[in-house]
Every structure is written in structure tokens, then in C-alpha cells.
Motif scaffolding. Sequence first.
Motif, PDB file in Angstrom:
ATOM      1  N   ASN A 189      -5.649  -3.897   6.268  1.00  0.00           N
ATOM      2  CA  ASN A 189      -5.949  -3.765   4.807  1.00  0.00           C
ATOM      3  C   ASN A 189      -6.517  -4.941   4.292  1.00  0.00           C
ATOM      4  O   ASN A 189      -7.444  -4.817   3.267  1.00  0.00           O
ATOM      5  N   ARG A 214      -0.994  -2.660   9.143  1.00  0.00           N
ATOM      6  CA  ARG A 214      -1.246  -3.124   7.859  1.00  0.00           C
ATOM      7  C   ARG A 214      -2.226  -4.060   7.277  1.00  0.00           C
ATOM      8  O   ARG A 214      -2.769  -4.279   6.374  1.00  0.00           O
ATOM      9  N   GLN A 235       0.755  -1.093   0.008  1.00  0.00           N
ATOM     10  CA  GLN A 235       0.011  -0.086   0.029  1.00  0.00           C
ATOM     11  C   GLN A 235       0.898   1.192   0.138  1.00  0.00           C
ATOM     12  O   GLN A 235       2.157   1.101   0.366  1.00  0.00           O
ATOM     13  N   ARG A 290     -10.442  -1.967   0.623  1.00  0.00           N
ATOM     14  CA  ARG A 290      -8.830  -1.933   0.759  1.00  0.00           C
ATOM     15  C   ARG A 290      -8.426  -0.448   0.624  1.00  0.00           C
ATOM     16  O   ARG A 290      -7.293  -0.270   0.432  1.00  0.00           O
ATOM     17  N   ARG A 291      -9.441   0.133   0.597  1.00  0.00           N
ATOM     18  CA  ARG A 291      -8.894   1.915   0.745  1.00  0.00           C
ATOM     19  C   ARG A 291      -9.296   2.657   1.807  1.00  0.00           C
ATOM     20  O   ARG A 291     -10.339   2.245   2.552  1.00  0.00           O
ATOM     21  N   ASP A 314      -4.150   0.080  -2.217  1.00  0.00           N
ATOM     22  CA  ASP A 314      -2.925  -0.631  -2.770  1.00  0.00           C
ATOM     23  C   ASP A 314      -2.090   0.062  -3.895  1.00  0.00           C
ATOM     24  O   ASP A 314      -3.023   0.693  -4.759  1.00  0.00           O
TER      25      ASP A 314
END
Length: 387
Positions: free
Chosen positions: A343, A340, A173, A202-203, A222
Motif C-alpha cells: 500500500n 500491507r 487500511q 493507495r487504493r 486507507d
Amino acid sequence: MPGKHSAEVVGAGLAGLTAAIALAQRGWSVRLHERDSEVRAIGAGIYVWGNGLATLEALGLSDAATGAHVGPALESRDHRNRTIERVPINGPGQPRVVTIMRDHLIGTLVRGAKDAGVEIRTGSEAVEAHPDGTLILRSGETVRADVILAADGVNSRLRRHYDVVARRARMKQGAIRLTVPQSAEYVPAADRDKYLEYFSGRRRVLYTPSSETSLYVALVADEDDREASRIPVDAAAWTRSFPHLAALLSACAGATGRWDTFEFLTLTRWSLGRLAFLGDAAHAQPPYLGQGGGCAMMSALGLADALSTPGSPVDQRLRDWEYAQRPVVEHTQRWSYRLRKLNNLPDTARSALLHAGALAPRLGASRMRAARTVPTGHGRFAGAPPL
């Protein structure tokens, strides 16, 4: 070391400037090398937690926080814009944190360096540094000093000559970082002063007021999410994930931004003889906690204190500094690196995990360990909750 001690500092970021000021204030002759033609701030806004604020106070630069935003809470929101974690800040017994425009902070540190007598050389690129205190410049000039401080970033040119990297990981990311003017249209009035992190798939979107007029925004995604990592910002793509932020994302589309992929770095050792690595050159971390800048400043001040303590050779002082600083810095790095994993979780699972974490005070204290530290001298900080 008879006479006035000397230091050559490479890199005019937060770590390099802090170390240069602190050493000069302690009577050292300091020269700071910056390869660019001017000292510039890279990025938009920055979180400065209690350790960074304590460092600025110790340097006599509390005015760096003038005009900064002091929020009442950090909140995480899920894909339906529901609050799933809330961390109260800046109240009695709570963590301290302000947000500042990075160019203002760097400008204050540059002024502090000049006032302290630091010689700042721009357009001066260092290409080699040696443990005996020798620094070689691109111009061909060779200089010697009692200590060489390599604060030249995660891609440190000076570090490449030594086998000291224990682990370096490039994250999947990164973020587009940018600044937009403040507007009442972006979030409801009740949320306007808060620091907000929104999750969707995933944002992520980070909403950070950083002055009376400026809003720092980070769009995290990503690296291979081409829509989300595109510059200029693809407002339509981001609005599909965050429809309630349509006005903010539309403003981002017209702003100048830059993409940075996150990195994690640890070294086997932070020093070799009279050469030391600091800041991102020694301990880069992904910005999920917003504590990288504070750790760099805290460590740089501790370095100056350790170097200015008489009674042992420079190399031993550098080892003492690492022994004092490394545990809390790497504790924070590990927390940032673990985060992380959020995510990768589905929205429902991530929401449940963050909500559960918010109900566990020990987890919160551990995550904020570095942020709560204060300088005590001799390369040490105190006041952090135990590991």
C-alpha cells in the motif's frame, strides 16, 4: 473423562461452526452459543482455498461449494490496467480455490451442525470462561464442560480476562465489502471469470465472482481516506482512481456495504487449561491473501482431531493441537501482514515488485503454504510446501 465428552463453543462463525460439527461427528456432546438472535453471515463473498475445501470434504459438506465460482486465475493489475502478476489456479498441480457467498457457506455449516446433533443456542451471550471448563452466560447461567472453545472473534470478550495477547495491530487500511449483481458491463469478456485485484495509488479494487449471479467487491483504502471509506460508496471518487471500472463502481454506489478496518492478532498461547481460543480470537490476519477463513476452518478441524485422540488430558491435547497448527497459521499471518507494505509503494515500484515476485516460484509456494494443506488427523495437516 468417563462417558461422553462435552464441549461449549462460543461464536457461530467459520471456526466455531467447524469445530462444533467436527466434535459432534466424533461423538462429543456439543452446545454452540451465538449472542445474536440468529446465526448470520458477516460480509459478502469469501475465498475458500484448498485447506478450506479439504475441511468441508472431511466434514461431509462438499455441497457447500455448490454454485460457487471456480476461476482460472488470480491477476493483479496496475494503475494503467496492465497485468503485473498472474497466478493460475484450479488446474492440475495448481492451488485450488473457489469463491462462495458467505451466507451460503454459513448456512451449509449451520445445517451440518444440526445434522451432527449440535445444540445451537441463539441469543446466548457468554461473558466469562475459565480454564477449569466453566462458562458463565449473560443470563446468569453457569455451565461446565470438558472443553470451552472461544471462537468469538478478534474482539473476543472471553479472551479479555487473560493476558495472552502477544501482538495486536490495527491496520491503517480497511475495506468496504459489498455484493452487486453480475453484469457483462463491468470487465471485458476475457476477464469476466477471473479474480482481479486492481491497484491505483493507495487504493485497491477486488473483483470476485462468487456465484452465477453475484459479484463480491472489496474497495480497499486507507481508513483516513474519507472519500474512499465513505458509505454509500462515492463512485466519482473511486472512478477517478479506476476510470476503466466506472460501470462497476457506479453499481457499487447503489449497493449496501460495510466498512471494516483490518487487524492482525497473535497470542502467547492458544489455550489455558480446558479453554481454547480459535479463529480470529486467536490469529486474526488482514485479508490480503484471502486465507483467513481457510486457516480458521483448518485449525478448527485439527482441534477436533486433537481433542478426540485418547491417551492424554485435555490441556495436553490442546497444547499438541497448537504445536501442530500454529507454524503454518502464523506463516500465513506473516505473509498477509507483509503484503500491507504494498500500500505504501508508488505505483511504478509496486508494479516492479509484484512482477518480480511472480517470477519467483519459491515465493509463490511459500505464500500458498496454508492454502495447499490437507487434513491427516490428530490435529495435523500435510501437503504444504516447506517453509
